[in-house]
Write a protein that holds these residues in place. Sequence first.
Motif, PDB file in Angstrom:
ATOM      1  N   LYS A  80      62.848 -41.101  28.587  1.00  0.00           N
ATOM      2  CA  LYS A  80      61.560 -41.799  28.582  1.00  0.00           C
ATOM      3  C   LYS A  80      61.177 -42.173  30.006  1.00  0.00           C
ATOM      4  N   ASN A  81      59.897 -42.068  30.287  1.00  0.00           N
ATOM      5  CA  ASN A  81      59.366 -42.421  31.595  1.00  0.00           C
ATOM      6  C   ASN A  81      58.190 -43.359  31.384  1.00  0.00           C
ATOM      7  N   ASN A  82      58.354 -44.608  31.782  1.00  0.00           N
ATOM      8  CA  ASN A  82      57.314 -45.619  31.599  1.00  0.00           C
ATOM      9  C   ASN A  82      56.360 -45.563  32.782  1.00  0.00           C
ATOM     10  N   ASN A  83      55.099 -45.266  32.508  1.00  0.00           N
ATOM     11  CA  ASN A  83      54.092 -45.192  33.565  1.00  0.00           C
ATOM     12  C   ASN A  83      53.506 -46.552  33.926  1.00  0.00           C
ATOM     13  N   SER A  84      53.872 -47.587  33.191  1.00  0.00           N
ATOM     14  CA  SER A  84      53.382 -48.941  33.484  1.00  0.00           C
ATOM     15  C   SER A  84      54.562 -49.902  33.469  1.00  0.00           C
ATOM     16  N   PRO A  85      55.386 -49.873  34.520  1.00  0.00           N
ATOM     17  CA  PRO A  85      56.601 -50.711  34.506  1.00  0.00           C
ATOM     18  C   PRO A  85      56.312 -52.199  34.531  1.00  0.00           C
ATOM     19  N   ASN A  86      55.097 -52.595  34.935  1.00  0.00           N
ATOM     20  CA  ASN A  86      54.779 -54.033  35.005  1.00  0.00           C
ATOM     21  C   ASN A  86      54.458 -54.625  33.632  1.00  0.00           C
ATOM     22  N   PHE A  87      54.221 -53.779  32.656  1.00  0.00           N
ATOM     23  CA  PHE A  87      53.923 -54.282  31.315  1.00  0.00           C
ATOM     24  C   PHE A  87      55.225 -54.343  30.526  1.00  0.00           C
ATOM     25  N   PRO A  88      55.588 -55.503  29.979  1.00  0.00           N
ATOM     26  CA  PRO A  88      56.895 -55.656  29.289  1.00  0.00           C
ATOM     27  C   PRO A  88      56.906 -54.983  27.927  1.00  0.00           C
ATOM     28  N   ALA A  89      57.059 -53.660  27.923  1.00  0.00           N
ATOM     29  CA  ALA A  89      57.076 -52.922  26.663  1.00  0.00           C
ATOM     30  C   ALA A  89      57.994 -51.724  26.793  1.00  0.00           C
ATOM     31  N   ASP A  90      58.503 -51.268  25.655  1.00  0.00           N
ATOM     32  CA  ASP A  90      59.351 -50.090  25.616  1.00  0.00           C
ATOM     33  C   ASP A  90      59.051 -49.341  24.327  1.00  0.00           C
TER      34      ASP A  90
END
Length: 216
Positions: A80-90
Amino acid sequence: MEIFRTSVTLLSICVFHSTLSETQSICKGNLPSVKHVAVDSNVTVPCPVLIATEMDFKLFKGSDQVTSIYIKKNDTSTNKNNNSPNFPADLDVNHMDNSTSFILFGVTTNFTGLYTCEADIIYPPPFKKVPHTPQTIVFVEDRPVKMPDLCQHGSYTVLWFVFGAMAIYGVVMTCIVFILRVKCSQINTPFKDRECRRKWQGVQHPRQGFRKDTVV
């Protein structure tokens, strides 16, 4: 009350989010699920099923995209690659049925809103959008955790104990009185015998006293 509050919320979202795309509009499709959570807790937002090797999942709050996670599925693991690391979600993937959902961590009251999860198939080609776009309304309520009042709980316990003791006492006394009345009714007293003999011997007249009954 819960139905009324939900209906008002849905109506408000339909009015204020009229600029959403056709796939994001709740006023034209099925009603979204509603979740009430407390501050600093986690909440799950359902997403489309993982049906391809590579997919891009996007999470919208209203009409704004808050995060997107690119997922690459292989035989042994899921990258998985999170494009919005500042948003606390997974993105959570259930490998049993390939269902997916975004998990929002440590939510605050600012997280209250309508969430829409979209997914795009990246591989294998052709590139296409998944038609199923689940929606969820999240209510984050700033309510403190109420600790139980031990003293109040203890007072209720004492009251229940007193009421139970009184009920048992009443039942026992009722049984005792009933048994005594039955026993007393079975005792033959001298007075009772005399009255019975007098009734069998004759009839008392006002002037003549007792006389024996004769048969004509």
